[in-house]
Design a protein around this motif. Structure first.
Motif, PDB file in Angstrom:
ATOM      1  N   CYS A   1     -15.185 -14.215 -18.718  1.00  0.00           N
ATOM      2  CA  CYS A   1     -16.293 -14.640 -19.565  1.00  0.00           C
ATOM      3  C   CYS A   1     -16.576 -13.543 -20.582  1.00  0.00           C
TER       4      CYS A   1
ATOM      5  N   HIS B   1     -24.393 -19.914 -19.798  1.00  0.00           N
ATOM      6  CA  HIS B   1     -24.644 -19.551 -21.197  1.00  0.00           C
ATOM      7  C   HIS B   1     -24.704 -20.802 -22.063  1.00  0.00           C
TER       8      HIS B   1
ATOM      9  N   LYS C   1     -19.143 -13.255 -22.344  1.00  0.00           N
ATOM     10  CA  LYS C   1     -20.571 -12.904 -22.440  1.00  0.00           C
ATOM     11  C   LYS C   1     -21.032 -12.002 -21.310  1.00  0.00           C
ATOM     12  N   CYS C   2     -20.514 -12.238 -20.070  1.00  0.00           N
ATOM     13  CA  CYS C   2     -20.980 -11.397 -18.975  1.00  0.00           C
ATOM     14  C   CYS C   2     -19.848 -10.688 -18.226  1.00  0.00           C
TER      15      CYS C   2
ATOM     16  N   HIS D   1     -18.744 -22.449 -16.197  1.00  0.00           N
ATOM     17  CA  HIS D   1     -19.638 -21.299 -16.180  1.00  0.00           C
ATOM     18  C   HIS D   1     -20.387 -21.168 -17.497  1.00  0.00           C
TER      19      HIS D   1
HETATM   20 ZN   LIG Z   1     -20.783 -15.417 -18.234  1.00  0.00          ZN
END
Ligand SMILES: [Zn+2]
Length: 105
Positions: free
Chosen positions: A81, A102, A83-84, A97
């Motif tokens: 991912c 998100h 973003k994280c 996810h």
């Molecule tokens: Zn994420």
């Protein structure tokens, strides 16, 4: 398979059938080809010594292909991912996810 023929430096290889030059020995009196058809024609002339050996380029290609396959495997196995940084086993789980963790505003 590579054929390495031994002749005189810069000696021309002329086809007996078409009378056209199809190759030339280099400055060391060597002529290399991996074209079996051409090689067999030169062998048939019977004037030149030669050695046969494995084509290093063919071997190299195989190795490269394996490396590429491994890279692809790595890419398809794990998705991260953006973003994280969480890792997922496949693209589907990652997309899921994204949707839950998100969501787009
Ligand atoms: Zn994420």
């Amino acid at each position: 398979m590579i054929y390495r023929f031994k002749g005189r430096p810069f000696e021309k290889l002329i086809s007996g059938r078409t009378n056209k030059q199809f190759g030339m020995f280099d400055r060391n009196g060597e002529y290399l080809t991996n074209d079996t058809e051409i090689a067999e024609r030169i062998v048939a002339v019977g004037r030149y010594d030669y050695v046969k050996k494995e084509d290093p380029f063919e071997v190299k290609e195989e190795v490269e292909e394996e490396e590429v396959l491994e890279e692809v495997k790595e890419v398809t196995n794990k998705r991260t991912c953006k973003k994280c940084g969480e890792e997922f086993e496949n693209q589907g789980l990652l997309l899921q996810h994204y949707k839950t963790e998100h969501p787009k505003k």
